[in-house]
Design an enzyme around this catalytic site. Structure first.
Site, PDB file in Angstrom:
ATOM      1  CE  LYS A   1      -4.553  -5.061  21.544  1.00  0.00           C
ATOM      2  NZ  LYS A   1      -4.885  -3.623  21.440  1.00  0.00           N
TER       3      LYS A   1
ATOM      4  CE  LYS B   1       0.239  -4.658  10.002  1.00  0.00           C
ATOM      5  NZ  LYS B   1      -0.496  -4.846  11.272  1.00  0.00           N
TER       6      LYS B   1
ATOM      7  N   GLY C   1      -1.147  -1.461  21.354  1.00  0.00           N
ATOM      8  CA  GLY C   1       0.177  -2.073  21.259  1.00  0.00           C
ATOM      9  C   GLY C   1       1.286  -1.137  21.692  1.00  0.00           C
ATOM     10  NE  ARG C   2      -0.338   4.367  18.869  1.00  0.00           N
ATOM     11  CZ  ARG C   2      -1.270   3.772  18.128  1.00  0.00           C
ATOM     12  NH1 ARG C   2      -1.023   2.587  17.589  1.00  0.00           N
ATOM     13  NH2 ARG C   2      -2.446   4.341  17.924  1.00  0.00           N
TER      14      ARG C   2
ATOM     15  CD  GLU D   1       6.291  -7.606   9.861  1.00  0.00           C
ATOM     16  OE1 GLU D   1       5.230  -8.105  10.299  1.00  0.00           O
ATOM     17  OE2 GLU D   1       6.375  -6.464   9.378  1.00  0.00           O
TER      18      GLU D   1
ATOM     19  CD  GLU E   1       1.322   2.027  15.021  1.00  0.00           C
ATOM     20  OE1 GLU E   1       1.149   1.463  16.123  1.00  0.00           O
ATOM     21  OE2 GLU E   1       1.905   1.479  14.074  1.00  0.00           O
TER      22      GLU E   1
ATOM     23  CG  HIS F   1      30.259  14.957  17.473  1.00  0.00           C
ATOM     24  ND1 HIS F   1      31.336  15.815  17.463  1.00  0.00           N
ATOM     25  CD2 HIS F   1      29.891  14.845  18.780  1.00  0.00           C
ATOM     26  CE1 HIS F   1      31.636  16.180  18.694  1.00  0.00           C
ATOM     27  NE2 HIS F   1      30.776  15.600  19.519  1.00  0.00           N
TER      28      HIS F   1
HETATM   29  O1  F6P Z   1       2.224  -1.429  13.099  1.00  0.00           O
HETATM   30  C1  F6P Z   1       1.001  -1.957  13.313  1.00  0.00           C
HETATM   31  C2  F6P Z   1       0.953  -2.744  14.599  1.00  0.00           C
HETATM   32  O2  F6P Z   1      -0.325  -3.266  14.749  1.00  0.00           O
HETATM   33  C3  F6P Z   1       1.337  -1.905  15.823  1.00  0.00           C
HETATM   34  O3  F6P Z   1       0.310  -1.062  16.241  1.00  0.00           O
HETATM   35  C4  F6P Z   1       1.670  -3.010  16.794  1.00  0.00           C
HETATM   36  O4  F6P Z   1       2.378  -2.547  17.935  1.00  0.00           O
HETATM   37  C5  F6P Z   1       2.510  -3.930  15.901  1.00  0.00           C
HETATM   38  O5  F6P Z   1       1.893  -3.840  14.604  1.00  0.00           O
HETATM   39  C6  F6P Z   1       2.604  -5.360  16.373  1.00  0.00           C
HETATM   40  O6  F6P Z   1       1.320  -5.885  16.530  1.00  0.00           O
HETATM   41  P1  F6P Z   1       1.164  -7.261  17.388  1.00  0.00           P
HETATM   42  O7  F6P Z   1       1.603  -6.963  18.791  1.00  0.00           O
HETATM   43  O8  F6P Z   1      -0.293  -7.586  17.279  1.00  0.00           O
HETATM   44  O9  F6P Z   1       2.050  -8.289  16.743  1.00  0.00           O
END
Ligand code: F6P
Length: 546
Positions: free
Chosen positions: A202, A508, A263-264, A208, A349, A380
């Site tokens: 987003k 972060k 995002g979620r 990452e 979150e 189990h």
């Molecule tokens: O964990 C923080 C966060 O901003 C989440 O809310 C989001 O889904 C994820 O990192 C990835 O963010 P992006 O889609 O901007 O890479």
């Protein structure tokens, strides 16, 4: 709700606490005293059935919880959510993930949503029909989604859940961790010429995802594919189209998303592109339709017959009156094995905060810990604690009546275990029955008396059972939307903003400082002794002049 009188000081909240302090008849007694209990504490909506009769609930408690919802202004808050008010008040945004699955095309937002769906449909068709090809005119056979959090968990969960609906034309993979083995192990068996990468982010700034996207780009180039052909192997999904273009994604290959979708809550947007590629656009639209049906139920059903509302009130009751700190998600469907991980982000979150929407310290616990795994495997591993541990852990069981037709007996075994586990949690086993059973088995009196206390299950442990006819795109869409709205209702009961996530910023920022030290080989005087020592170990390994 009157925000000056915080909800926790309201009469309705005090009434809930008072009821929580009273000793309830056992669930077994409640069932014995009311043969209609299972029918009365049951709801149907959007193709889902909810049996909530195995909860520590009476009509009096149910009404008190509904009164609390009224006091919290739940109906007004639901209307505000659907109206597009800035319910995300710290980022000054609405939360309109419901528009992503709405068939309506009246508002500008809805028209944009349908335009993106149309572009997704075109793209899926081009890939499936081989009109869009990789370098050397190679058919695309692998789609690798690079994203994390909401840009990974939702699509990965849906793709796994709908395995029976996978197209034979290609296979989807999901890479999220910055741990280089995640990308390397995923790409090892793949051929770059037949691989398409979806860079899903987003913000298009997540460390990452950027790290993995660059590594994927290098992998493609190192396979001999020229820079000029990269556009055949990379598309992006982002609300930050500028950053995506900066990375080198051709403008035509960027699928936009919007800042009014968290995002979620975004799997319904182009973040779901790998799902659409994996199951076909018709099935993706069925997923959207299932969520839409749940939206309409949530928006229109009165609170007492509203599935997300009832589930949220029960969780609220357990967190604040029964000292529950977690909630177990037990999908008795192997293809829903990623559902607990998806729900962890959606719930934790959204509700893992210590201030309310006015920035004032919560006067009660925040949301809890969501955990679980597919049944029957959990039986189990951790069900021992659920049955005999000292902690109070409510559980949601999820199952489907119809399984794979060619494996009826095994599916009936699955269902039998699902129902038996919730029955065992509810009924338990008394000392007397434990002892009597052993005597009946011919175990001697002394041994039976010795062992009996170890076999007691206290019971009276609540659970919901969600039942669908079959796990398919539509019922899955309804299930996910159910939990999205359940989380929203819980946020209203906490007077909390469910749609921001400021808590992730600190880690972060600190992470980039530590990374700088590790990669430069020089620690920072600002580090605490523990971090300094840890950093020193790594520096010694990587920067020793050996
Ligand atoms: O964990 C923080 C966060 O901003 C989440 O809310 C989001 O889904 C994820 O990192 C990835 O963010 P992006 O889609 O901007 O890479």
């Amino acid at each position: 709700m009157n925000t000056t009188v915080s909800l926790t000081h309201s009469d309705e909240w005090q009434q809930m606490l008072a009821l929580g302090a009273k000793t309830l008849p056992s669930l077994k007694e409640l069932f014995l005293n009311d043969p209609e209990r299972a029918q009365r504490y049951h709801l149907s909506a959007a193709g889902l059935q909810l049996d909530y009769s195995k909860n520590l609930l009476t009509d009096e408690i149910r009404q008190a919880l509904l009164n609390l919802a009224t006091r919290a202004g739940l109906q007004q808050q639901i209307a505000a959510l659907f109206r597009g008010d800035q319910v995300n008040n710290t980022e000054h945004r609405p939360a309109l993930h419901m528009l992503l699955r709405s068939p309506r095309r009246t508002t500008v937002y809805e028209q944009e949503v349908h335009a993106v769906l149309a572009s997704m449909e075109r793209f899926v068709s081009e890939i499936h029909e081989g009109l869009w090809r990789g370098h050397n005119n190679t058919q695309i056979k692998a789609v690798v989604n690079i994203g994390i959090g909401g840009s990974d968990l939702g699509p990965a969960m849906v793709y796994a859940a709908l395995t029976p609906f996978h197209t034979s034309k290609l296979q989807c993979y999901f890479v999220s961790n910055v741990d280089p083995v995640h990308l390397a192990q995923t790409l090892a068996p793949l051929d770059a010429r037949s691989t398409l990468f979806v860079i899903a982010s987003k913000t298009f700034t997540t460390v990452e995802t950027m790290q993995n996207a660059n590594a994927a780009r290098n992998w493609v180039l190192q396979s001999g594919i020229p820079e000029s052909a990269l556009k055949q192997h990379f598309v992006a999904v982002s609300a930050n189209t500028g950053k995506a273009a900066e990375f080198g994604i051709a403008a035509a290959n960027i699928f936009p998303m919007w800042d009014w979708v968290g995002g979620r809550y975004s799997l319904w947007s182009a973040i779901g592109l790998p799902v659409a590629l994996g199951i076909g656009m018709e099935n993706f639209r069925a997923l959207l339709h299932g969520a839409y049906l749940m939206d309409e139920h949530f928006r229109s059903a009165d609170p007492g017959h509203n599935m997300p509302v009832i589930m949220a009130l029960l969780t609220h009751w357990y967190y604040h009156c029964h000292n529950a700190h977690s909630h177990a998600l037990l999908p008795y469907l192997q293809n829903l094995h990623l559902f607990p991980a998806f729900l962890q982000q959606l719930d934790m979150e959204s509700l893992g905060k210590q201030v309310d929407r006015e920035g004032k310290a919560l006067q009660c616990d925040s949301g809890g810990i969501i955990w679980g795994s597919a049944g029957t495997n959990g039986q189990h591993s951790f069900h021992q604690l659920l049955h005999q541990g000292t902690r109070f852990i409510p559980a949601d069981f999820i199952c489907a009546i119809a399984g794979p037709t060619e494996h009826k007996q095994a599916h009936l075994q699955l269902l039998a275990n699902c129902f038996a586990q919730s029955q065992a949690l509810m009924a338990g086993k008394t000392l007397q029955s434990a002892k009597a059973e052993m005597l009946q088995q011919g175990i001697g009196e002394a041994e039976a008396a010795w062992l009996a206390p170890f076999k007691v299950c206290p019971g009276n442990r609540p659970s919901n059972t969600l039942v669908m006819q079959q796990l398919n795109p539509q019922t899955l869409g309804a299930l996910v939307a159910l939990y999205e709205h359940k989380v929203f209702v819980q946020s209203v009961l906490l007077n909390m903003n469910a749609f921001d996530q400021w808590g992730v910023e600190l880690g972060k920022i600190l992470g980039s400082g530590v990374f700088k030290a590790l990669s430069s080989g020089s620690t920072s005087p600002d580090f605490d002794a523990s971090t300094s020592a840890l950093v020193a170990q790594v520096i010694a390994h990587y920067h020793s002049n050996k």
